[in-house]
Design a protein around this motif. Sequence first.
Motif, short mmCIF file in Angstrom:
data_model
loop_
_atom_site.label_atom_id
_atom_site.label_comp_id
_atom_site.label_asym_id
_atom_site.label_seq_id
_atom_site.Cartn_x
_atom_site.Cartn_y
_atom_site.Cartn_z
N TYR A 1 0.83 -1.21 0.00
CA TYR A 1 0.00 0.00 0.00
C TYR A 1 0.86 1.25 0.00
O TYR A 1 0.55 2.25 -0.68
CB TYR A 1 -0.95 0.00 1.21
N LEU B 1 2.13 1.72 -3.42
CA LEU B 1 1.07 2.28 -4.28
C LEU B 1 1.05 3.80 -4.11
O LEU B 1 0.94 4.55 -5.09
CB LEU B 1 -0.27 1.68 -3.87
N VAL C 1 -19.12 -0.18 1.36
CA VAL C 1 -17.71 -0.37 0.99
C VAL C 1 -17.56 -1.56 0.06
O VAL C 1 -16.84 -1.51 -0.95
CB VAL C 1 -16.84 -0.54 2.25
N SER D 1 -16.60 -1.42 -4.25
CA SER D 1 -15.35 -2.02 -4.70
C SER D 1 -15.58 -3.32 -5.44
O SER D 1 -14.65 -4.04 -5.76
CB SER D 1 -14.42 -2.24 -3.51
N ILE E 1 -8.46 -0.89 -12.74
CA ILE E 1 -7.81 -2.13 -13.20
C ILE E 1 -7.44 -1.99 -14.68
O ILE E 1 -6.37 -2.39 -15.12
CB ILE E 1 -8.78 -3.32 -13.00
N SER F 1 -2.67 4.25 -9.85
CA SER F 1 -2.44 4.34 -8.40
C SER F 1 -3.11 5.58 -7.83
O SER F 1 -3.78 5.51 -6.79
CB SER F 1 -0.94 4.41 -8.11
N THR G 1 -6.81 5.09 -7.67
CA THR G 1 -7.15 4.19 -6.58
C THR G 1 -7.13 4.93 -5.25
O THR G 1 -8.03 4.78 -4.42
CB THR G 1 -6.15 3.01 -6.54
N PHE H 1 -9.92 7.52 -4.83
CA PHE H 1 -11.18 6.84 -4.56
C PHE H 1 -11.21 6.30 -3.12
O PHE H 1 -12.21 6.43 -2.42
CB PHE H 1 -11.37 5.70 -5.55
N PHE H 2 -10.07 5.73 -2.70
CA PHE H 2 -9.94 5.19 -1.36
C PHE H 2 -10.17 6.29 -0.33
O PHE H 2 -10.94 6.14 0.62
CB PHE H 2 -8.54 4.58 -1.20
#
Lengths: 363, 272, 303
Positions: free
Chosen positions: C48, C51, C236, C240, C261, C274, C277, C280-281
């Motif tokens: 992580y 990333l 969640v 996802s 992806i 990345s 992602t 969004f996270f």
Amino acid sequence: MTAISLRSVVKQFGDVTAVDHLDLDLAEGELIAFLGPSGCGKTTTLRMIAGFEMPTAGQIWLGEEDVTWLSAEKRNCGMVFQNYALFPHLTVYRNIAFGLEMRRVPRNEIARRVRSVLEKVQLHGLEERYPRQLSGGQQQRTALARALVINPNVLLLDEPLANLDAKLREEMRFYIRTLQQEFGITTIYVTHDQSEALVLADRVAVMMGGMLQQIGTPEDLYRRPETAKVADFVGLVNLIPVRMKERCGAAIACESTLGPLEGRGPDGPGAEAEGWLSVRPENLHLSGTDGAAASGTDGTVNQMRGVVRERAYLGSLIDYRVEVGPALTLRIQGGAEAPYHAGDAVAVGFASADAWFVPSEEG
Amino acid sequence: MHRSIGSRVGRVAYGTLIVLLYAFLLLPIAIVVIASFNSGNYLRFPPQGFSLRWFRHFGETASFTRSFFFSLRLAAVVTVIATGIGTAAALYVTRTAKRYREFLRVLMIAPLPVPAIITGVALLIFFYAIHVGTHGAFGLVVGHTLICLPYVFLIVSTVLANFDRTLEEAARNLGAGPWTTFRRVTLPIIKGGVISGAVFAFITSYDEFSISLLLGGVGTTPLPIQLFDYLRFSFDPTAAVAGVISIVMAMLAVLVTERLVGLESLYYGRRS
Amino acid sequence: MATIRRGDGGLALPWARLSRAAATRRQKAFLLVLPAVALLLLFFILPYLYLLYISVMTQSHNAKYITRFTLANYAQTIGDLFIWRVIFHTLRLGVITTVIALVLSYPLAYHLARASSVMKGLLMMLVLTPLLVGVVIRTYSWMILLSDTGLINSLLTSWGVQPAHLMYNDTGVTIGLVHIYIPFMVLSLAGPLQGIDPDIERAARSLGAGAWQAFWRVTWPLSLPGVVSGSVLVFVLAISSYVIPSLLGGFTVITVPLLAIRTITELFNWPLGSALTIVFFALTVVIVWLFLRLMSRAMKGAA
């Protein structure tokens, strides 16, 4: 010979002192009850003897051996836990055999000893049951058998009757006493129930706030308490504030707001000592105010007058609360033959032999 | 009077609603079973007739059987690893850990709340960067273990939290050392939790998708990915066969747990 | 009290020995947790962080990335209207799924919580059964039901009703998502509902509340913790999800996971993927946090 010896044992949990410089010697074959309210340190002491807790300071001796730092499995103490701690995945037989298996006792020897102890605790025929299939009393006896079968040097009982109903508890008291005498095993019995301690024990150790308050025979404790706290904790008691005026051997004369009173007292406190006279409710006698007829008891030297405030019928006796002075109400238990009622004026008397002087904390 | 009629109507409506909701929940499962035994290319009402041709087709398609057995092997390996390290970690965290207990607890279950697909992306990039796990099943084993570990940890921790530690004291008191106590008393009693954790880990790994999608490779394609690729282009009931296999396996798993945990409750004397 | 001291006498010695023994015991015990900690640090925390690191590296056409710090990926993500539409679409799907799943799960969970203990075991099995079949296969089943020539439409046609487009759009994706996540919602709700003593509802009824009032004024507020945790979980999971939008959406419904992806595995644009992602996270964390704050305030108000 001394079987267990605690030498100024201290146990602290963080800032809290659970046991404070405890000194205690147990003779071989003796049954001592640790009596006290919850949190008084009695269970912690027991757990230190068993080896589940290490003392912060002091020493613990079992017989001739200093076991202070010995791990629990090497101490050979039999213990009965409050919730019995029977292994739920093992049968009664395997539960009892566990300690013998740990000692690598040959299998046929194990079978013989388990059978014999099962006989003693009257559980034969239940060998293949699991703990959950047993009644509370049967679980209790299984736990006893499991502790006794290893021939322990000492037997430790942690509130063993707390989870039984009242009737069974009464029966088990005598049963445990008989069993203990049969095995002749030095025993510590932890309880918060004073009647249990009085019935069972050779000596009772009263603990409060991590400290030993008094140790003595049940009769010592009941008739000659050393502190007001002990007097109050063991049975019902009336405490009459007094000042000692003079003493002659054990006999003492005191003055109080109720007038002069006579009693007995321990060695030590002399004239001018502040304290209380402790009198048990059953030793106080009620009589009518109209004449001396009802107070025929010899030696009733202490007399006072009062008014019945409350009255509770208890079957074999009647429980009175009698106001005898400003802010002083006595609890009196008497036979049902003298029926007084709330509001009745009465005379209260007690013999000097039934009054015991308890010095106040400062004195 | 009015009220009792009203409440009766209400009760019937409530009952109907519950039945409909269960029907909705279970409908797709039923459809999968019917489709797999249906002889036609598409499922229509009424079904065209009973046939095992899709089972035969599944068995004859090398890519499916290869993936199926790969998934089984993967799940087995992951289950062993996750159960082992998850149980050990639960023992430490619930019993010994002091200062770092909460930190460790959060760390152990961290893979659960974060989206698995993002974990997959992060792992994929990481594996490429350090040049490991890009070939063979290593990456998949690591990724699946991450996802399964929290379940084992949580289930075993719960069992340990309810564990009566005076039982261990009783064993010590009767002369058992620490290791004997663990082997003879602790382990038999927490066995149920460990087995449930293992079964959960196996099913989770067998059905895992997100991690597998990103970390699966040539020759190491788990069955869900193989099915996914297949379904993008064709629609025939071969996929339903995999569903039936899943259902049978799940039922077996339940039976196995029942048997083991059932044996245990026999131990505990619940049944006599 | 006699102070006989045999053996090693003094107090300091055994104490040192004991504390040293305890320390080594604790060190040995740490070996238990070491494998799990190593696995998580090495293959969870580190990836992580990596990333995060990639997301501030410069994009390149002929390498994975160039080691030069930049915020361009974030600027590109945040500045792209298409990406924002995808994010918004994903979040909307998540909210709709959560609400529908909650509405459908509540009666199930309530019924489960009030069932007899024998029935409870059986019903729990029924709720969990769908979980035992993989998400791909369950999605396939919905494809059989929902496709243009599928079961539902063939039934509709045979009754002379106009067939409907149920798949390859938001409707299909939502149905699939709701179905897949209902068990999670039921499990989250059942715990708190089971914790509510039925006598409390009876007490409300005895005080003159109707069935509906008793529910709304007593049961519902007490079940809010379950509602909150179930909603967060389903939200969640739903946003996802990858399988359902791609199979039931047929790539006409694009969600963030699909886009991320594709950016990474098809366009090989690691830095942008990345950054997307992580944005969004972060957005998800903020939304969940806001929701939790809002609900805790509401719960305090109710109490």
